[in-house]
Design a protein around this motif. Structure first.
Motif, PDB file in Angstrom:
ATOM      1  N   TYR A  96       0.828  -1.209   0.000  1.00 34.97           N
ATOM      2  CA  TYR A  96       0.000   0.000   0.000  1.00 34.97           C
ATOM      3  C   TYR A  96       0.863   1.260   0.000  1.00 34.97           C
ATOM      4  CZ  TYR A  96      -2.923   3.666   2.090  1.00 34.97           C
ATOM      5  OH  TYR A  96      -3.564   4.853   2.377  1.00 34.97           O
ATOM      6  N   LYS A 152       1.162   4.180  -2.778  1.00 33.91           N
ATOM      7  CA  LYS A 152       0.717   5.500  -2.347  1.00 33.91           C
ATOM      8  C   LYS A 152       1.778   6.566  -2.527  1.00 33.91           C
ATOM      9  CE  LYS A 152      -1.007   7.966   1.730  1.00 33.91           C
ATOM     10  NZ  LYS A 152      -1.369   7.846   3.164  1.00 33.91           N
ATOM     11  N   GLY A 189      -4.387  11.900   1.593  1.00 32.76           N
ATOM     12  CA  GLY A 189      -4.838  10.720   0.877  1.00 32.76           C
ATOM     13  C   GLY A 189      -5.604  11.007  -0.394  1.00 32.76           C
ATOM     14  N   THR A 238      -6.620   7.311  -1.298  1.00 30.00           N
ATOM     15  CA  THR A 238      -5.976   6.207  -0.592  1.00 30.00           C
ATOM     16  C   THR A 238      -6.323   6.296   0.889  1.00 30.00           C
ATOM     17  OG1 THR A 238      -3.960   7.524  -0.293  1.00 30.00           O
ATOM     18  CG2 THR A 238      -4.069   6.089  -2.234  1.00 30.00           C
ATOM     19  N   SER A 296      -6.850   1.863  -2.542  1.00 32.18           N
ATOM     20  CA  SER A 296      -6.469   2.983  -3.396  1.00 32.18           C
ATOM     21  C   SER A 296      -7.444   3.002  -4.557  1.00 32.18           C
ATOM     22  CB  SER A 296      -5.028   2.818  -3.901  1.00 32.18           C
ATOM     23  OG  SER A 296      -4.685   3.870  -4.776  1.00 32.18           O
TER      24      SER A 296
END
Length: 465
Positions: A300, A304, A329, A356, A375
């Motif tokens: 992740y 990201k 995010g 995300t 995501s």
């Protein structure tokens, strides 16, 4: 109208393939034409257009034979009751012609059951119906009472008509229906098979930023057609993007958790599966599920934070650019994907609004004890990033990566791995046949997981987790 669109798309597909190996599919080097591909294709499991025409021809057979029989018997000047008694009730093969109609009815029922309902791809049933009809008609010629026939010309024409139609059905099935369907199937399988030979029709995507990075590089530009730029947004635009990002993540969460998915294809690795589902909001969506040997949080964080480094380990992305961070995010990105399928699919660019987050089992934000990491991505318009003249702007309707931690026993010890899921619903625009996309999507998703696992293995070898 639908058949016309399929034919036009098939013509574009054939004409865009410069390599003759796509045209010569079978061992006999049969030349595939757009007409064969369009008429032989079976989109969504429906009957192909050439097979539907065969069924129509069989229906014409019984109607025309029955009409000819009525003309023959009505020429005697008898009433319908007299005709019924003589031809059917007191049937005699020497004077009655109704048996020819019965033969047409038997052909109609037999052929529609096997070629329209069961949909077999074999000539045995048509050979049986044609052979049986011809044998009966030849016998009929010898036993029929020709001297007492009132209108022998009509009787002869009726017998010849039934004989000709039976042979016409056999010829059309064996020389048109079966070859066209086989050629179309082999062409699609050949295109999809290229995904395992590094020249896929649609190459896989590689990051959680969007669900659109899944094209293989084939003679494509070396960089993005537009340089990075500073995008200035008003507070109203920022608020609108934030709302759209939350909605896209909610849509992705709700869609990926839907029930009653239909199996599309299983992968060679145990547990790899691609499923599809028809939704009212987005149309047909695809969902991939498989295991990756790395912690979910590591995967992740890579997706990201390392958006701009995607082209370094993913050759299917020509450009991955961070446009602007909207909030925690939430960001905007611009991506250019390579073309694929030996020119069938041209390079495309996308402007993606990404969200995300770490979520709990209810799909709510939870950074302390997350159930999974997600995501999501959706296509948006951004000032300063209009569509290019030399690229097709794709549209990502809904999509996400979902990474769920799972403890798995490996070599007698517990190891944290990731249940990796990819939700995809993307409109590529352009004149790409839908049946080609349907055939390719499953193989694309199964092929892509190889890149993810390879990257995870290399990261583990470097001690990154």
């Amino acid at each position: 109208m639908a058949d016309t669109h399929i034919w036009e798309a098939a013509e574009v597909l054939i004409n865009s393939m410069p390599s003759t190996q796509y045209r010569n599919i079978s061992h006999s080097s049969v030349n595939i034409t757009a007409e064969e591909l369009a008429s032989g294709s079976q989109p969504n499991g429906r009957l192909s257009s050439v097979r539907r025409f065969f069924c129509l021809f069989v229906t014409f057979d019984i109607l025309f034979t029955s009409l000819m029989w009525l003309i023959c018997v009505m020429m005697r000047g008898e009433t319908l009751i007299e005709i019924f008694n003589r031809e059917i009730v007191h049937y005699d093969i020497k004077v009655s012609l109704f048996d020819i109609v019965i033969a047409a009815i038997l052909r109609f029922v037999l052929l529609l059951i096997f070629y329209a309902v069961i949909c077999i791809n074999n000539w045995s049933v048509i050979a049986l119906s044609t052979g049986g009809t011809c044998a009966f008609l030849i016998g009929k010629v010898f036993v029929y009472d020709w001297p007492n026939a009132s209108q022998p010309v009509y009787q002869v024409f009726l017998i010849l008509t039934s004989f000709t139609l039976a042979w016409g059905e056999a010829w059309f099935l064996d020389f048109r229906v079966l070859p066209h369907e086989q050629h179309a199937k082999q062409l699609l399988e050949t295109i999809v098979q290229r995904t395992s030979e590094r020249t896929p029709l649609l190459a896989p995507r590689t990051s959680g930023e969007s669900t659109v990075n899944w094209f293989s590089p084939v003679d494509t530009p070396q960089s993005s057609p537009r340089p990075p730029r500073d995008v200035i947004l008003t507070q109203e635009q920022i608020d609108e993007y934030k709302q759209m990002a939350e909605e896209s993540m909610a849509n992705a969460w709700n869609t990926i958790n839907l029930e009653d998915w239909r199996l599309e294809k299983r992968g060679s690795v145990k547990g790899d599966v691609v499923e599809s589902k028809q939704t009212e909001q987005f149309g047909k969506v695809y969902r991939f599920t498989g295991m990756v040997s790395c912690p979910a949080k590591f995967l992740y964080e890579e997706f990201k934070t390392n958006l701009t480094k995607l082209p370094e380990w993913n050759p299917t992305i020509l450009k991955s650019e961070l446009i602007k961070e909207i909030g925690p995010g939430i960001d905007l990105s611009y991506q250019v994907t390579a073309g694929g399928g030996r020119g069938i699919i041209a390079p495309r660019d996308f402007v993606i609004l990404r969200r995300t987050a770490a979520l709990n089992k209810m799909g709510k934000l939870d950074d302390n004890d997350p159930y999974c990491y997600i995501s999501s991505g959706v296509s948006v318009t951004v000032p300063g990033y209009p569509p290019c003249n030399d690229l097709v702007r794709g549209h990502n309707k809904v999509g996400c990566w979902r990474m769920t931690p799972k403890m798995v026993e490996v070599n007698n010890k517990m190891e944290q791995q990731t249940v990796f899921q990819w939700l995809m619903c993307c409109d590529l625009k352009g004149k790409i046949p839908q049946f080609v996309l349907d055939a390719a999507f499953a193989s694309v998703m199964l092929d892509y997981i190889i890149h993810v696992r390879k990257y995870a293995a290399e990261s583990k070898a470097k001690g990154l987790f």
